[in-house]
Design a protein around this motif. Sequence first.
Motif, PDB file in Angstrom:
ATOM      1  N   SER A  93       0.799  -1.247   0.004  1.00 47.05           N
ATOM      2  CA  SER A  93      -0.112   0.025  -0.176  1.00 47.05           C
ATOM      3  C   SER A  93       0.850   1.376  -0.065  1.00 47.05           C
ATOM      4  CB  SER A  93      -0.912  -0.203   1.274  1.00 47.05           C
ATOM      5  OG  SER A  93      -0.307   0.173   2.359  1.00 47.05           O
ATOM      6  N   ILE A  94       1.904   1.270   0.650  1.00 42.53           N
ATOM      7  CA  ILE A  94       2.797   2.424   0.769  1.00 42.53           C
ATOM      8  C   ILE A  94       3.652   2.705  -0.638  1.00 42.53           C
ATOM      9  CG2 ILE A  94       4.968   3.305   1.642  1.00 42.53           C
ATOM     10  CD1 ILE A  94       2.773   3.235   3.728  1.00 42.53           C
ATOM     11  N   ALA A  95       3.945   1.469  -1.117  1.00 40.68           N
ATOM     12  CA  ALA A  95       4.416   1.536  -2.760  1.00 40.68           C
ATOM     13  C   ALA A  95       3.232   2.254  -3.468  1.00 40.68           C
ATOM     14  CB  ALA A  95       4.939   0.075  -3.091  1.00 40.68           C
ATOM     15  N   VAL A  96       2.167   1.804  -3.632  1.00 40.40           N
ATOM     16  CA  VAL A  96       1.378   2.265  -4.429  1.00 40.40           C
ATOM     17  C   VAL A  96       0.789   4.094  -4.186  1.00 40.40           C
ATOM     18  CG1 VAL A  96      -1.107   2.254  -5.300  1.00 40.40           C
ATOM     19  CG2 VAL A  96       0.064  -0.032  -4.909  1.00 40.40           C
ATOM     20  N   LYS A  97       0.993   4.127  -2.864  1.00 38.21           N
ATOM     21  CA  LYS A  97       0.752   5.606  -2.527  1.00 38.21           C
ATOM     22  C   LYS A  97       1.799   6.376  -3.084  1.00 38.21           C
ATOM     23  CE  LYS A  97      -0.988   5.224   2.210  1.00 38.21           C
ATOM     24  NZ  LYS A  97      -2.343   5.955   2.731  1.00 38.21           N
ATOM     25  N   ARG A  98       3.079   5.724  -3.135  1.00 38.61           N
ATOM     26  CA  ARG A  98       3.883   6.636  -3.808  1.00 38.61           C
ATOM     27  C   ARG A  98       3.969   7.049  -4.979  1.00 38.61           C
ATOM     28  NH1 ARG A  98       8.822   5.057   0.636  1.00 38.61           N
ATOM     29  NH2 ARG A  98       7.870   6.058   2.411  1.00 38.61           N
ATOM     30  N   VAL A  99       3.314   5.793  -5.630  1.00 43.74           N
ATOM     31  CA  VAL A  99       3.025   5.909  -7.315  1.00 43.74           C
ATOM     32  C   VAL A  99       2.017   6.712  -7.619  1.00 43.74           C
ATOM     33  CG1 VAL A  99       2.821   4.651  -9.513  1.00 43.74           C
ATOM     34  CG2 VAL A  99       4.189   3.809  -7.660  1.00 43.74           C
ATOM     35  N   PRO A 105      -8.017  14.175   1.618  1.00 46.27           N
ATOM     36  CA  PRO A 105      -9.133  15.287   1.581  1.00 46.27           C
ATOM     37  C   PRO A 105      -8.637  16.722   1.990  1.00 46.27           C
ATOM     38  CG  PRO A 105      -9.918  13.097   2.022  1.00 46.27           C
ATOM     39  CD  PRO A 105      -8.389  12.848   2.309  1.00 46.27           C
ATOM     40  N   ALA A 106      -8.890  17.526   1.490  1.00 42.17           N
ATOM     41  CA  ALA A 106      -8.652  18.914   1.663  1.00 42.17           C
ATOM     42  C   ALA A 106      -9.844  19.912   1.590  1.00 42.17           C
ATOM     43  CB  ALA A 106      -7.423  19.379   1.146  1.00 42.17           C
ATOM     44  N   ASP A 107     -10.950  19.393   1.900  1.00 40.27           N
ATOM     45  CA  ASP A 107     -12.293  20.327   1.773  1.00 40.27           C
ATOM     46  C   ASP A 107     -12.609  20.938   3.088  1.00 40.27           C
ATOM     47  OD1 ASP A 107     -14.863  20.570   0.190  1.00 40.27           O
ATOM     48  OD2 ASP A 107     -15.413  19.935   2.120  1.00 40.27           O
ATOM     49  N   PRO A 108     -12.740  22.160   2.996  1.00 40.43           N
ATOM     50  CA  PRO A 108     -13.208  22.968   4.341  1.00 40.43           C
ATOM     51  C   PRO A 108     -14.260  22.310   5.079  1.00 40.43           C
ATOM     52  CG  PRO A 108     -13.738  24.222   2.280  1.00 40.43           C
ATOM     53  CD  PRO A 108     -13.105  22.937   1.769  1.00 40.43           C
ATOM     54  N   GLU A 109     -15.129  21.621   4.555  1.00 38.41           N
ATOM     55  CA  GLU A 109     -16.331  21.093   5.229  1.00 38.41           C
ATOM     56  C   GLU A 109     -15.968  19.808   5.916  1.00 38.41           C
ATOM     57  OE1 GLU A 109     -20.281  21.384   3.485  1.00 38.41           O
ATOM     58  OE2 GLU A 109     -19.300  23.223   2.277  1.00 38.41           O
ATOM     59  N   VAL A 110     -14.556  19.192   5.395  1.00 32.60           N
ATOM     60  CA  VAL A 110     -14.270  17.946   6.143  1.00 32.60           C
ATOM     61  C   VAL A 110     -13.432  18.149   6.978  1.00 32.60           C
ATOM     62  CG1 VAL A 110     -13.091  15.626   5.562  1.00 32.60           C
ATOM     63  CG2 VAL A 110     -14.744  16.678   4.057  1.00 32.60           C
ATOM     64  N   GLN A 111     -13.691  17.410   8.509  1.00 35.47           N
ATOM     65  CA  GLN A 111     -12.834  17.737   9.352  1.00 35.47           C
ATOM     66  C   GLN A 111     -11.659  16.628   9.306  1.00 35.47           C
ATOM     67  OE1 GLN A 111     -14.840  18.420  13.265  1.00 35.47           O
ATOM     68  NE2 GLN A 111     -16.673  18.455  12.268  1.00 35.47           N
ATOM     69  N   VAL A 112     -10.581  16.881   9.730  1.00 34.86           N
ATOM     70  CA  VAL A 112      -9.349  16.042   9.873  1.00 34.86           C
ATOM     71  C   VAL A 112      -9.183  15.793  11.287  1.00 34.86           C
ATOM     72  CG1 VAL A 112      -6.948  15.290   9.482  1.00 34.86           C
ATOM     73  CG2 VAL A 112      -8.275  16.634   7.715  1.00 34.86           C
ATOM     74  N   LEU A 113      -9.678  14.393  11.922  1.00 34.83           N
ATOM     75  CA  LEU A 113      -9.830  14.187  13.244  1.00 34.83           C
ATOM     76  C   LEU A 113      -8.800  13.349  13.867  1.00 34.83           C
ATOM     77  CD1 LEU A 113     -13.548  13.882  13.079  1.00 34.83           C
ATOM     78  CD2 LEU A 113     -12.361  15.999  13.909  1.00 34.83           C
ATOM     79  N   VAL A 114      -7.621  13.361  13.027  1.00 31.61           N
ATOM     80  CA  VAL A 114      -6.344  12.383  13.617  1.00 31.61           C
ATOM     81  C   VAL A 114      -5.268  12.880  12.521  1.00 31.61           C
ATOM     82  CG1 VAL A 114      -6.933  10.505  11.946  1.00 31.61           C
ATOM     83  CG2 VAL A 114      -6.080  10.219  14.110  1.00 31.61           C
ATOM     84  N   GLY A 115      -4.049  12.640  13.362  1.00 28.86           N
ATOM     85  CA  GLY A 115      -2.844  12.769  12.505  1.00 28.86           C
ATOM     86  C   GLY A 115      -2.487  11.570  11.685  1.00 28.86           C
ATOM     87  N   THR A 116      -1.683  12.037  10.363  1.00 32.74           N
ATOM     88  CA  THR A 116      -1.233  10.936   9.565  1.00 32.74           C
ATOM     89  C   THR A 116       0.222  10.949   9.337  1.00 32.74           C
ATOM     90  OG1 THR A 116      -1.824  12.380   7.704  1.00 32.74           O
ATOM     91  CG2 THR A 116      -3.477  10.837   8.344  1.00 32.74           C
ATOM     92  N   PRO A 117       0.696   9.932   9.155  1.00 30.25           N
ATOM     93  CA  PRO A 117       2.250   9.902   8.591  1.00 30.25           C
ATOM     94  C   PRO A 117       2.649  10.547   7.543  1.00 30.25           C
ATOM     95  CG  PRO A 117       1.447   7.718   8.719  1.00 30.25           C
ATOM     96  CD  PRO A 117       0.417   8.431   9.128  1.00 30.25           C
ATOM     97  N   SER A 118       1.533  10.383   6.614  1.00 29.60           N
ATOM     98  CA  SER A 118       1.952  11.187   5.239  1.00 29.60           C
ATOM     99  C   SER A 118       0.764  11.941   4.537  1.00 29.60           C
ATOM    100  CB  SER A 118       2.219  10.104   4.175  1.00 29.60           C
ATOM    101  OG  SER A 118       1.224   9.674   3.454  1.00 29.60           O
ATOM    102  N   LYS A 119       0.967  12.665   3.714  1.00 30.73           N
ATOM    103  CA  LYS A 119      -0.239  13.461   2.891  1.00 30.73           C
ATOM    104  C   LYS A 119      -0.857  12.647   1.739  1.00 30.73           C
ATOM    105  CE  LYS A 119       1.782  17.965   4.114  1.00 30.73           C
ATOM    106  NZ  LYS A 119       0.897  18.074   5.577  1.00 30.73           N
ATOM    107  N   LEU A 120      -0.321  11.431   1.591  1.00 31.47           N
ATOM    108  CA  LEU A 120      -0.786  10.618   0.672  1.00 31.47           C
ATOM    109  C   LEU A 120      -2.003   9.852   1.040  1.00 31.47           C
ATOM    110  CD1 LEU A 120       2.590   9.455  -0.820  1.00 31.47           C
ATOM    111  CD2 LEU A 120       1.047  11.497  -1.602  1.00 31.47           C
ATOM    112  N   SER A 121      -2.887   9.470   0.224  1.00 34.48           N
ATOM    113  CA  SER A 121      -4.111   8.995   0.391  1.00 34.48           C
ATOM    114  C   SER A 121      -4.621   7.698   0.030  1.00 34.48           C
ATOM    115  CB  SER A 121      -5.374   9.858   0.005  1.00 34.48           C
ATOM    116  OG  SER A 121      -6.551   9.575   0.278  1.00 34.48           O
ATOM    117  N   PHE A 122      -3.923   7.480  -1.333  1.00 32.45           N
ATOM    118  CA  PHE A 122      -4.474   6.243  -2.106  1.00 32.45           C
ATOM    119  C   PHE A 122      -3.615   5.172  -2.220  1.00 32.45           C
ATOM    120  CE2 PHE A 122      -5.495   3.819  -5.800  1.00 32.45           C
ATOM    121  CZ  PHE A 122      -6.738   3.548  -5.876  1.00 32.45           C
TER     122      PHE A 122
END
Length: 193
Positions: A93-99, A105-122
Amino acid sequence: MAELTTATAPEEPVAAETDGAPTAVTPETIALRRVQAALAKPAVVRTAQAMSLFGEHAGGWLAIGALGALVDRRRRGEWLTAAAGVAAAHAASIAVKRVVRRRRPADPEVQVLVGTPSKLSFPSSHATSTTAAAVLYGGLTGRKLTPVLVPPMMVSRLVLGVHYPSDVVAGSALGGVVAWGVRRFMRRRRNRG
């Protein structure tokens, strides 16, 4: 006289402002907003945050694999192989994320409620490792763990605002594929020896 009704057009993507740059509001963003509106209550968020911590870098799942190897000495090798499969799924999954490099998500109506180790999502690494663990450990315990473990983890990532729906679906599919390969390997090894 019959009453006329008008069909409404499907929601069109609209622009939202994030950090001064407009981003498209897609159907996935709308779905994410709706999940948070319906489920992001304090008790649910706390549970989702605990699940996030457990699944970070597949740590909780790897610990369960190690515990299985410690307790079930007769099948220690199978437990260790299953845990290695969970680690391999997470690494995939990490390899696919990097590719792919899809941003979270960076929508102003979506709250980010936890920290993440990277800014990559998929894809979602939590969904990937959880699915792999559910399939592999379920095979060792003789229990169907996938329906019990995977959907809650997938939904938790949406509740926390850190993934789109396609991220968790793709992550779960990737985890399932890796687990399938590892189970095949384990069966072949068992049949040989």
